[in-house]
Write a protein that holds these residues in place. Sequence first.
Motif, PDB file in Angstrom:
ATOM      1  N   GLY A 175       0.806  -1.207   0.000  1.00  0.00           N
ATOM      2  CA  GLY A 175       0.000   0.000   0.000  1.00  0.00           C
ATOM      3  C   GLY A 175       0.839   1.256   0.000  1.00  0.00           C
ATOM      4  N   LEU A 176       1.913   1.254   0.785  1.00  0.00           N
ATOM      5  CA  LEU A 176       2.789   2.421   0.860  1.00  0.00           C
ATOM      6  C   LEU A 176       3.505   2.641  -0.468  1.00  0.00           C
ATOM      7  CD1 LEU A 176       3.844   4.623   2.735  1.00  0.00           C
ATOM      8  CD2 LEU A 176       5.658   3.065   3.459  1.00  0.00           C
ATOM      9  N   LEU A 177       3.987   1.559  -1.055  1.00  0.00           N
ATOM     10  CA  LEU A 177       4.663   1.675  -2.339  1.00  0.00           C
ATOM     11  C   LEU A 177       3.704   2.120  -3.441  1.00  0.00           C
ATOM     12  CD1 LEU A 177       7.106  -1.368  -2.380  1.00  0.00           C
ATOM     13  CD2 LEU A 177       7.710   1.037  -2.517  1.00  0.00           C
ATOM     14  N   ALA A 178       2.502   1.563  -3.419  1.00  0.00           N
ATOM     15  CA  ALA A 178       1.520   1.941  -4.441  1.00  0.00           C
ATOM     16  C   ALA A 178       1.190   3.431  -4.352  1.00  0.00           C
ATOM     17  CB  ALA A 178       0.243   1.110  -4.281  1.00  0.00           C
ATOM     18  N   ALA A 179       1.044   3.931  -3.114  1.00  0.00           N
ATOM     19  CA  ALA A 179       0.758   5.355  -2.935  1.00  0.00           C
ATOM     20  C   ALA A 179       1.912   6.213  -3.428  1.00  0.00           C
ATOM     21  CB  ALA A 179       0.478   5.641  -1.455  1.00  0.00           C
ATOM     22  N   GLY A 180       3.134   5.791  -3.085  1.00  0.00           N
ATOM     23  CA  GLY A 180       4.300   6.553  -3.524  1.00  0.00           C
ATOM     24  C   GLY A 180       4.456   6.556  -5.030  1.00  0.00           C
ATOM     25  N   MET A 181       4.245   5.391  -5.643  1.00  0.00           N
ATOM     26  CA  MET A 181       4.377   5.295  -7.092  1.00  0.00           C
ATOM     27  C   MET A 181       3.277   6.087  -7.803  1.00  0.00           C
ATOM     28  SD  MET A 181       5.415   1.265  -7.477  1.00  0.00           S
ATOM     29  CE  MET A 181       7.008   0.669  -6.913  1.00  0.00           C
ATOM     30  N   THR A 182       2.082   6.143  -7.195  1.00  0.00           N
ATOM     31  CA  THR A 182       0.994   6.908  -7.789  1.00  0.00           C
ATOM     32  C   THR A 182       1.329   8.394  -7.819  1.00  0.00           C
ATOM     33  OG1 THR A 182      -0.657   5.314  -7.021  1.00  0.00           O
ATOM     34  CG2 THR A 182      -1.451   7.525  -7.557  1.00  0.00           C
TER      35      THR A 182
ATOM     36  N   PRO B 265      12.442  14.487  -5.321  1.00  0.00           N
ATOM     37  CA  PRO B 265      13.621  13.622  -5.203  1.00  0.00           C
ATOM     38  C   PRO B 265      13.603  12.790  -3.934  1.00  0.00           C
ATOM     39  CG  PRO B 265      14.257  15.790  -5.986  1.00  0.00           C
ATOM     40  CD  PRO B 265      12.812  15.887  -5.616  1.00  0.00           C
ATOM     41  N   ALA B 266      13.099  13.377  -2.838  1.00  0.00           N
ATOM     42  CA  ALA B 266      13.051  12.636  -1.578  1.00  0.00           C
ATOM     43  C   ALA B 266      12.103  11.446  -1.683  1.00  0.00           C
ATOM     44  CB  ALA B 266      12.603  13.562  -0.445  1.00  0.00           C
ATOM     45  N   LEU B 267      10.936  11.648  -2.336  1.00  0.00           N
ATOM     46  CA  LEU B 267       9.988  10.554  -2.497  1.00  0.00           C
ATOM     47  C   LEU B 267      10.549   9.484  -3.421  1.00  0.00           C
ATOM     48  CD1 LEU B 267       7.234   9.320  -1.970  1.00  0.00           C
ATOM     49  CD2 LEU B 267       6.312  10.688  -3.850  1.00  0.00           C
ATOM     50  N   GLU B 268      11.198   9.886  -4.511  1.00  0.00           N
ATOM     51  CA  GLU B 268      11.818   8.924  -5.426  1.00  0.00           C
ATOM     52  C   GLU B 268      12.833   8.067  -4.681  1.00  0.00           C
ATOM     53  OE1 GLU B 268      13.528  11.036  -8.646  1.00  0.00           O
ATOM     54  OE2 GLU B 268      11.623  11.735  -9.473  1.00  0.00           O
ATOM     55  N   SER B 269      13.633   8.696  -3.841  1.00  0.00           N
ATOM     56  CA  SER B 269      14.639   7.960  -3.072  1.00  0.00           C
ATOM     57  C   SER B 269      13.976   6.989  -2.098  1.00  0.00           C
ATOM     58  CB  SER B 269      15.525   8.949  -2.300  1.00  0.00           C
ATOM     59  OG  SER B 269      16.435   8.274  -1.462  1.00  0.00           O
TER      60      SER B 269
ATOM     61  N   VAL C 266      10.987   5.574  -2.356  1.00  0.00           N
ATOM     62  CA  VAL C 266      10.374   4.464  -3.088  1.00  0.00           C
ATOM     63  C   VAL C 266      11.446   3.454  -3.507  1.00  0.00           C
ATOM     64  CG1 VAL C 266       9.215   3.833  -5.237  1.00  0.00           C
ATOM     65  CG2 VAL C 266       8.340   5.734  -3.861  1.00  0.00           C
ATOM     66  N   ARG C 267      12.602   3.947  -3.975  1.00  0.00           N
ATOM     67  CA  ARG C 267      13.685   3.030  -4.364  1.00  0.00           C
ATOM     68  C   ARG C 267      14.167   2.212  -3.169  1.00  0.00           C
ATOM     69  NH1 ARG C 267      15.607   7.511  -7.336  1.00  0.00           N
ATOM     70  NH2 ARG C 267      17.127   7.948  -5.670  1.00  0.00           N
ATOM     71  N   LYS C 268      14.355   2.863  -2.032  1.00  0.00           N
ATOM     72  CA  LYS C 268      14.849   2.164  -0.844  1.00  0.00           C
ATOM     73  C   LYS C 268      13.842   1.144  -0.337  1.00  0.00           C
ATOM     74  CE  LYS C 268      17.811   5.946   0.749  1.00  0.00           C
ATOM     75  NZ  LYS C 268      18.017   6.995   1.791  1.00  0.00           N
ATOM     76  N   LEU C 269      12.550   1.511  -0.353  1.00  0.00           N
ATOM     77  CA  LEU C 269      11.522   0.594   0.120  1.00  0.00           C
ATOM     78  C   LEU C 269      11.386  -0.595  -0.818  1.00  0.00           C
ATOM     79  CD1 LEU C 269       9.469   0.097   2.314  1.00  0.00           C
ATOM     80  CD2 LEU C 269       7.807   1.452   1.035  1.00  0.00           C
ATOM     81  N   THR C 270      11.483  -0.342  -2.112  1.00  0.00           N
ATOM     82  CA  THR C 270      11.443  -1.432  -3.088  1.00  0.00           C
ATOM     83  C   THR C 270      12.613  -2.381  -2.885  1.00  0.00           C
ATOM     84  OG1 THR C 270      10.379   0.014  -4.708  1.00  0.00           O
ATOM     85  CG2 THR C 270      11.407  -1.993  -5.551  1.00  0.00           C
ATOM     86  N   LYS C 271      13.787  -1.835  -2.679  1.00  0.00           N
ATOM     87  CA  LYS C 271      14.979  -2.656  -2.466  1.00  0.00           C
ATOM     88  C   LYS C 271      14.864  -3.479  -1.196  1.00  0.00           C
ATOM     89  CE  LYS C 271      19.146  -3.816  -3.790  1.00  0.00           C
ATOM     90  NZ  LYS C 271      19.362  -4.537  -5.064  1.00  0.00           N
ATOM     91  N   ALA C 272      14.294  -2.872  -0.149  1.00  0.00           N
ATOM     92  CA  ALA C 272      14.149  -3.587   1.118  1.00  0.00           C
ATOM     93  C   ALA C 272      13.114  -4.704   1.009  1.00  0.00           C
ATOM     94  CB  ALA C 272      13.734  -2.611   2.218  1.00  0.00           C
ATOM     95  N   ALA C 273      12.038  -4.443   0.230  1.00  0.00           N
ATOM     96  CA  ALA C 273      10.984  -5.448   0.095  1.00  0.00           C
ATOM     97  C   ALA C 273      11.419  -6.601  -0.796  1.00  0.00           C
ATOM     98  CB  ALA C 273       9.720  -4.795  -0.468  1.00  0.00           C
ATOM     99  N   VAL C 274      12.085  -6.269  -1.892  1.00  0.00           N
ATOM    100  CA  VAL C 274      12.547  -7.282  -2.845  1.00  0.00           C
ATOM    101  C   VAL C 274      13.994  -6.947  -3.219  1.00  0.00           C
ATOM    102  CG1 VAL C 274      12.068  -8.486  -5.003  1.00  0.00           C
ATOM    103  CG2 VAL C 274      10.201  -7.436  -3.725  1.00  0.00           C
ATOM    104  N   PRO C 275      14.971  -7.477  -2.485  1.00  0.00           N
ATOM    105  CA  PRO C 275      16.373  -7.111  -2.700  1.00  0.00           C
ATOM    106  C   PRO C 275      16.864  -7.287  -4.126  1.00  0.00           C
ATOM    107  CG  PRO C 275      16.111  -8.372  -0.683  1.00  0.00           C
ATOM    108  CD  PRO C 275      14.803  -8.438  -1.402  1.00  0.00           C
ATOM    109  N   ASP C 276      16.347  -8.280  -4.871  1.00  0.00           N
ATOM    110  CA  ASP C 276      16.850  -8.551  -6.224  1.00  0.00           C
ATOM    111  C   ASP C 276      16.022  -7.861  -7.303  1.00  0.00           C
ATOM    112  OD1 ASP C 276      18.830 -10.186  -5.157  1.00  0.00           O
ATOM    113  OD2 ASP C 276      17.498 -11.915  -5.147  1.00  0.00           O
TER     114      ASP C 276
END
Length: 309
Positions: free
Chosen positions: A93-100, A109-113, A115-125
Amino acid sequence: MTSERTVSRISRILALIPYVLGNNTVDVDEIVERFGYTRDQLTRDLNTIFVCGLPGYGPGDLMEAYIDEDEVVIDSAEFFAKAPRLTPGETLGLLAAGMTVLGSGEGSPALESAVRKLTKAAVPDADTSLAVDVIDESRTVGALRDAAASHNVVHLTYRSVAKEELTERDIEPWTVFTTLGRWYVLGHCRLVGGQRTFRVDRIKELRVLEERFEPPATVPEPGVGYFPSEEDISCVIDLAPSARWVLEYYPVDVVAESATETRIRFHSPESEVPARLLLRLGKDATLVEGDEVRARLAEMGREVLAKYQ
């Protein structure tokens, strides 16, 4: 400029709470030096913390924050002691909101960063895609929903919000709902003999009984809040004009009003809540009736005195 000051203040408050919790109490001078406060700023921030808490905002839901003998005290804020962990559903839900937001062109830039960090933490590869397993309902929520649908009584081991202790109780679940990011069950609690709303994450054990119950003809609208019961502690307090804000944040009955004071009847599951409030208000409040609250207030005074001896 106002927005920047607000963000700075919130950041400072969010750093202050876990720091004080980790040290039980901290000297005012240490807080002023460590966080760059003036004493007036510290007082304002503690007053803000004091009227914040968990949904329901009744006794035991609000945090305690005050200065006692030149020491900063923050209590009933255990949810700040540890960093929160997102469930898979919350992560998605958090990622979907950020990506929206980013997709709408309103990102930063802060939001982009983030989203990238949260994506990496959720799915490292993960490179550009994301896969998250979402659990629609926990076993507890599912069991409660089934019990409500079949009108089965449920036995709970529940950690009380106000008393922070485990209680055993039977409830008649009417409905299960979610609001403000949490699951709740609304129903009749046989322990207190009245309507109650329970946070599902505070249910430690659950057992669906074979006993059936008759639900009310009209189920109340789901919602979080405080419902006084006959077993509650009751006391009478006189408030100075500067303490009238208590009427907005606590379940009280106004007994009498004048230009110089407001007399209220305060209801709470235990004496701890009004005693802490009286300690916080100091000369702005006077306890008129309530032997149990008076005894707890005296006990708290002895505890403070012993700490300095």
